[in-house]
Design a protein around this motif. Structure first.
Motif, PDB file in Angstrom:
ATOM      1  N   LYS A 128      18.419 -40.541  14.426  1.00 39.40           N
ATOM      2  CA  LYS A 128      17.185 -41.184  14.875  1.00 39.40           C
ATOM      3  C   LYS A 128      16.436 -40.292  15.855  1.00 39.40           C
ATOM      4  O   LYS A 128      15.208 -40.143  15.777  1.00 39.40           O
ATOM      5  CB  LYS A 128      17.504 -42.533  15.508  1.00 39.40           C
ATOM      6  N   GLU A 129      17.155 -39.666  16.778  1.00 41.03           N
ATOM      7  CA  GLU A 129      16.517 -38.759  17.728  1.00 41.03           C
ATOM      8  C   GLU A 129      15.883 -37.575  17.016  1.00 41.03           C
ATOM      9  O   GLU A 129      14.785 -37.119  17.386  1.00 41.03           O
ATOM     10  CB  GLU A 129      17.546 -38.273  18.752  1.00 41.03           C
ATOM     11  N   SER A 130      16.542 -37.082  15.970  1.00 40.09           N
ATOM     12  CA  SER A 130      15.986 -35.942  15.229  1.00 40.09           C
ATOM     13  C   SER A 130      14.683 -36.304  14.536  1.00 40.09           C
ATOM     14  O   SER A 130      13.791 -35.461  14.388  1.00 40.09           O
ATOM     15  CB  SER A 130      17.005 -35.421  14.209  1.00 40.09           C
ATOM     16  N   GLU A 136       7.333 -34.917  16.696  1.00 42.22           N
ATOM     17  CA  GLU A 136       6.645 -34.164  17.753  1.00 42.22           C
ATOM     18  C   GLU A 136       6.037 -32.863  17.232  1.00 42.22           C
ATOM     19  O   GLU A 136       5.062 -32.360  17.793  1.00 42.22           O
ATOM     20  CB  GLU A 136       7.628 -33.855  18.894  1.00 42.22           C
ATOM     21  N   GLN A 137       6.600 -32.322  16.162  1.00 43.21           N
ATOM     22  CA  GLN A 137       6.093 -31.076  15.579  1.00 43.21           C
ATOM     23  C   GLN A 137       4.966 -31.303  14.565  1.00 43.21           C
ATOM     24  O   GLN A 137       4.379 -30.338  14.073  1.00 43.21           O
ATOM     25  CB  GLN A 137       7.243 -30.325  14.890  1.00 43.21           C
ATOM     26  N   ALA A 138       4.686 -32.566  14.259  1.00 45.35           N
ATOM     27  CA  ALA A 138       3.700 -32.897  13.227  1.00 45.35           C
ATOM     28  C   ALA A 138       2.293 -32.910  13.817  1.00 45.35           C
ATOM     29  O   ALA A 138       1.641 -33.953  13.922  1.00 45.35           O
ATOM     30  CB  ALA A 138       4.036 -34.238  12.584  1.00 45.35           C
ATOM     31  N   ASP A 146       8.037 -26.201  10.551  1.00 47.90           N
ATOM     32  CA  ASP A 146       8.298 -26.483  11.963  1.00 47.90           C
ATOM     33  C   ASP A 146       9.011 -27.826  12.127  1.00 47.90           C
ATOM     34  O   ASP A 146       9.849 -27.992  13.010  1.00 47.90           O
ATOM     35  CB  ASP A 146       6.987 -26.485  12.754  1.00 47.90           C
ATOM     36  N   ILE A 147       8.657 -28.780  11.276  1.00 46.60           N
ATOM     37  CA  ILE A 147       9.322 -30.088  11.297  1.00 46.60           C
ATOM     38  C   ILE A 147      10.767 -29.940  10.842  1.00 46.60           C
ATOM     39  O   ILE A 147      11.705 -30.372  11.524  1.00 46.60           O
ATOM     40  CB  ILE A 147       8.578 -31.098  10.402  1.00 46.60           C
ATOM     41  N   GLY A 148      10.966 -29.322   9.679  1.00 44.22           N
ATOM     42  CA  GLY A 148      12.308 -29.167   9.131  1.00 44.22           C
ATOM     43  C   GLY A 148      13.228 -28.371  10.034  1.00 44.22           C
ATOM     44  O   GLY A 148      14.402 -28.733  10.218  1.00 44.22           O
ATOM     45  N   TYR A 149      12.706 -27.295  10.599  1.00 40.27           N
ATOM     46  CA  TYR A 149      13.520 -26.483  11.505  1.00 40.27           C
ATOM     47  C   TYR A 149      14.001 -27.312  12.687  1.00 40.27           C
ATOM     48  O   TYR A 149      15.176 -27.233  13.096  1.00 40.27           O
ATOM     49  CB  TYR A 149      12.723 -25.276  12.018  1.00 40.27           C
ATOM     50  N   THR A 150      13.117 -28.105  13.261  1.00 38.42           N
ATOM     51  CA  THR A 150      13.451 -28.889  14.445  1.00 38.42           C
ATOM     52  C   THR A 150      14.517 -29.931  14.136  1.00 38.42           C
ATOM     53  O   THR A 150      15.479 -30.107  14.899  1.00 38.42           O
ATOM     54  CB  THR A 150      12.185 -29.560  15.004  1.00 38.42           C
ATOM     55  N   TYR A 184      15.017 -29.331   6.781  1.00 42.21           N
ATOM     56  CA  TYR A 184      15.541 -28.012   7.128  1.00 42.21           C
ATOM     57  C   TYR A 184      14.412 -27.021   6.873  1.00 42.21           C
ATOM     58  O   TYR A 184      13.429 -27.341   6.189  1.00 42.21           O
ATOM     59  CB  TYR A 184      16.765 -27.655   6.270  1.00 42.21           C
ATOM     60  N   GLY A 185      14.513 -25.828   7.416  1.00 41.95           N
ATOM     61  CA  GLY A 185      13.453 -24.860   7.160  1.00 41.95           C
ATOM     62  C   GLY A 185      13.307 -23.830   8.257  1.00 41.95           C
ATOM     63  O   GLY A 185      14.133 -23.749   9.173  1.00 41.95           O
TER      64      GLY A 185
END
Length: 260
Positions: A128-130, A136-138, A146-150, A184-185
């Motif tokens: 849930k935190e992820s 936040e990256q969107a 950037d979303i997947g990496y985070t 992922y990314g």
């Protein structure tokens, strides 16, 4: 093609997604030992139709029910059944979609059934935190990677694994639109995020290995090692002031509280 929504269309999507949140809130009242996943499905369909909407999942690609109910090691797309009876200590991911005023709402939440071990709650908490860290990256100017990496970095840092075969997606008049949104990314890679894009971010995170199995029913996906998996999903809009979460966990958390 990535379709950018107008302010008016985003408001309609907000209404559809809020109904999903309300449906999950209604289901939260019934999630307890002894309840079948088919009972939950019937409750969801009735609730959605009472609001003048239709279940987005029912009949989608041949899916036979109105919600996906994935228990314990099931990652996603579990089919509701009167043979699947919830028991104390289970977790259940409920993925729900609505079609209201021509637009789709889509969100998912993993619930605890009775008393769940702290080890499993930690998986749910991290997943849930992820999701929120990914949100936040969107922002306009970032990229999907950037979303997947985070999401990936946060979950792997906590020694969990990220499912590769299933991803988030764009959303609008259709439930699945471009772009795909992996959990992922690499930073700076993937489609550019622009104002008016609406996407569903949905981490699917495993307690053990990332490998999954597609069951013979043609829908259910489970972990290969049969360890638990968690799934949370929000539909969001990319806005000039930052990401706008269109769906909501508020309704269900009024019932279950914040367990993790």
């Amino acid at each position: 093609m990535i379709y950018l929504k107008t302010d008016e269309e985003i408001e309609l999507m907000h209404e559809a997604n809020q109904l999903v949140g309300k449906t999950l809130g209604e289901l939260a009242k019934y999630i307890k030992p002894g309840v079948s996943t088919l009972q939950l499905d019937a409750i969801a369909e009735t609730f959605i139709r009472d609001y003048g909407a239709t279940p987005a999942f029912l009949g989608y690609g041949g899916f036979p029910n109105s919600i996906c109910t994935s228990v314990n090691e099931q990652v996603v797309h579990g089919i509701p059944s009167d043979k699947v009876i919830l028991k104390d200590g289970d977790i259940i991911s409920i993925d729900c979609g609505t079609v209201l005023n021509g637009f789709v709402g889509d969100s998912a939440y993993t619930f605890c059934v009775g008393e769940v071990s702290e080890e499993v709650k930690k998986l749910l908490r991290t997943t849930k935190e992820s999701l929120y860290k990914g949100i936040e990256q969107a922002i306009a100017g970032n990229r999907v990677g950037d979303i997947g990496y985070t999401v990936q970095n946060y979950c792997e840092t906590h020694n969990y694994s990220v499912v590769r075969e299933l991803v988030g997606h764009g959303c609008g008049r259709k439930m699945h639109e471009a772009p795909e949104v992996p959990n992922y990314g690499r930073r700076g890679c993937g489609p550019l995020l622009r104002n008016g894009m609406c996407i569903c971010i949905e981490p699917m995170i495993n307690q053990g290995n990332k490998s999954v199995v597609f069951e013979r029913d043609g829908w259910t996906v489970r972990t290969k090692d049969r360890k638990c998996s968690a799934h949370f999903e929000h539909c969001i809009a990319i806005r000039p002031e930052g990401p706008q979460i269109l769906s909501s966990f508020d309704y269900l958390e009024q019932i279950v509280g914040r367990e993790f």
